[in-house]
Design a protein around this motif. Sequence first.
Motif, PDB file in Angstrom:
ATOM      1  N   UNK A   1      11.562 -12.851 -16.996  1.00  0.00           N
ATOM      2  CA  UNK A   1      10.655 -13.179 -15.897  1.00  0.00           C
ATOM      3  C   UNK A   1       9.219 -12.832 -16.289  1.00  0.00           C
ATOM      4  N   UNK A   2       8.357 -13.850 -16.283  1.00  0.00           N
ATOM      5  CA  UNK A   2       6.946 -13.662 -16.609  1.00  0.00           C
ATOM      6  C   UNK A   2       6.132 -13.806 -15.319  1.00  0.00           C
ATOM      7  N   UNK A   3       5.264 -12.841 -15.072  1.00  0.00           N
ATOM      8  CA  UNK A   3       4.445 -12.861 -13.853  1.00  0.00           C
ATOM      9  C   UNK A   3       2.993 -12.563 -14.191  1.00  0.00           C
ATOM     10  N   UNK A   4       2.123 -13.091 -13.371  1.00  0.00           N
ATOM     11  CA  UNK A   4       0.693 -12.766 -13.469  1.00  0.00           C
ATOM     12  C   UNK A   4       0.164 -12.516 -12.076  1.00  0.00           C
TER      13      UNK A   4
ATOM     14  N   UNK B   1      -3.057  -8.648 -14.167  1.00  0.00           N
ATOM     15  CA  UNK B   1      -1.843  -7.962 -14.620  1.00  0.00           C
ATOM     16  C   UNK B   1      -0.809  -9.004 -15.059  1.00  0.00           C
ATOM     17  N   UNK B   2      -0.409  -8.941 -16.302  1.00  0.00           N
ATOM     18  CA  UNK B   2       0.679  -9.758 -16.827  1.00  0.00           C
ATOM     19  C   UNK B   2       1.892  -8.855 -17.048  1.00  0.00           C
ATOM     20  N   UNK B   3       3.070  -9.370 -16.748  1.00  0.00           N
ATOM     21  CA  UNK B   3       4.274  -8.564 -16.897  1.00  0.00           C
ATOM     22  C   UNK B   3       5.422  -9.405 -17.433  1.00  0.00           C
TER      23      UNK B   3
ATOM     24  N   UNK C   1       0.830  -1.218   0.000  1.00  0.00           N
ATOM     25  CA  UNK C   1       0.000   0.000   0.000  1.00  0.00           C
ATOM     26  C   UNK C   1       0.864   1.268   0.000  1.00  0.00           C
ATOM     27  N   UNK C   2       0.245   2.358  -0.433  1.00  0.00           N
ATOM     28  CA  UNK C   2       0.849   3.682  -0.323  1.00  0.00           C
ATOM     29  C   UNK C   2      -0.274   4.712  -0.236  1.00  0.00           C
ATOM     30  N   UNK C   3       0.009   5.889   0.286  1.00  0.00           N
ATOM     31  CA  UNK C   3      -1.057   6.883   0.537  1.00  0.00           C
ATOM     32  C   UNK C   3      -1.828   7.311  -0.712  1.00  0.00           C
ATOM     33  N   UNK C   4      -1.215   7.184  -1.900  1.00  0.00           N
ATOM     34  CA  UNK C   4      -1.862   7.656  -3.122  1.00  0.00           C
ATOM     35  C   UNK C   4      -2.653   6.569  -3.840  1.00  0.00           C
ATOM     36  N   UNK C   5      -2.619   5.347  -3.328  1.00  0.00           N
ATOM     37  CA  UNK C   5      -3.305   4.239  -4.001  1.00  0.00           C
ATOM     38  C   UNK C   5      -4.214   3.483  -3.045  1.00  0.00           C
ATOM     39  N   UNK C   6      -5.032   4.226  -2.347  1.00  0.00           N
ATOM     40  CA  UNK C   6      -5.961   3.592  -1.402  1.00  0.00           C
ATOM     41  C   UNK C   6      -7.071   2.840  -2.118  1.00  0.00           C
ATOM     42  N   UNK C   7      -7.242   3.098  -3.434  1.00  0.00           N
ATOM     43  CA  UNK C   7      -8.281   2.394  -4.184  1.00  0.00           C
ATOM     44  C   UNK C   7      -7.875   0.959  -4.519  1.00  0.00           C
ATOM     45  N   UNK C   8      -6.593   0.628  -4.315  1.00  0.00           N
ATOM     46  CA  UNK C   8      -6.131  -0.746  -4.531  1.00  0.00           C
ATOM     47  C   UNK C   8      -6.354  -1.521  -3.241  1.00  0.00           C
ATOM     48  N   UNK C   9      -7.219  -2.501  -3.302  1.00  0.00           N
ATOM     49  CA  UNK C   9      -7.612  -3.219  -2.093  1.00  0.00           C
ATOM     50  C   UNK C   9      -6.753  -4.455  -1.831  1.00  0.00           C
ATOM     51  N   UNK C  10      -6.521  -5.252  -2.865  1.00  0.00           N
ATOM     52  CA  UNK C  10      -5.748  -6.489  -2.689  1.00  0.00           C
ATOM     53  C   UNK C  10      -4.858  -6.714  -3.901  1.00  0.00           C
ATOM     54  N   UNK C  11      -3.819  -7.543  -3.716  1.00  0.00           N
ATOM     55  CA  UNK C  11      -2.957  -7.973  -4.813  1.00  0.00           C
ATOM     56  C   UNK C  11      -2.414  -9.360  -4.483  1.00  0.00           C
ATOM     57  N   UNK C  12      -2.471 -10.234  -5.456  1.00  0.00           N
ATOM     58  CA  UNK C  12      -2.012 -11.610  -5.266  1.00  0.00           C
ATOM     59  C   UNK C  12      -1.257 -12.061  -6.512  1.00  0.00           C
ATOM     60  N   UNK C  13      -0.133 -12.739  -6.298  1.00  0.00           N
ATOM     61  CA  UNK C  13       0.638 -13.291  -7.404  1.00  0.00           C
ATOM     62  C   UNK C  13       0.104 -14.687  -7.725  1.00  0.00           C
TER      63      UNK C  13
END
Length: 248
Positions: free
Chosen positions: A52-55, A81-83, A30-42
Amino acid sequence: MVVTASTCRTETVFDYSWKHVVSAYWNRYPNPSSTHVLTEDTIKREVRDGKLYSRRLLSKTNPVPKWGARFYNNVPVKIVEDSVLDPVKKTFTTFTRNLGMKKIMKVDEIVVYSEQKDGRTLAVRRAYISSQVFGFSRAIRAFGIERFKANGNKASSGFNYVLRRMFPQHQMAATSTPTTTSQQSTQPAVTTSASTQYSDTAVAVNHSSTNSNSSSSKTEALKRTAKIGYEFCKCHASKITQLFSVRN
């Protein structure tokens, strides 16, 4: 059915190396400018052909305008998100798209982080926004573009916040290089000043020594004169006594 997409492109330069930016990317939230992001999972991560391929799966929420409330409620939306990270070319590319509400507004975003010649990192963001809502697609696309720009500014601000926390010394290095150079360029001036002061001190000491030698010479001369006078008076003491006796 033909779906028209609106596009938007923005650029952001980060005063950090590509390596630092990529390292910080996985710790953006988290960061103060991205409070709209609730969760993230790899979900998946693997190395293929040296890349390196990630999703990852994220859930985000954003307030909707009043006219949009009739189409959908303000509920969290899943984002995939794919990277691809290429350590040889030093590029890091992310592809994101929303899984829910796609008929109302579909957002495909591509961001490429690349190393610049000056050591900083350039992030080029492109968004393709489309809508299938008949009669409102243009308004929804326009809203999506403005939201993309606003979220882009917040994302950059939040990313810089994370970079400053992770690499506090590096940020100063980018801005303090001229200061360091300036300090180095003024170093000879300080040395010259010190040398001048040293020379002035040496002159003063020499002058003082000269004055001291001059005073010493005068003292010795007076001593010699007094000694000669004393010897003269001693040799002619009887004559001087007779002279004063006659006058009295």
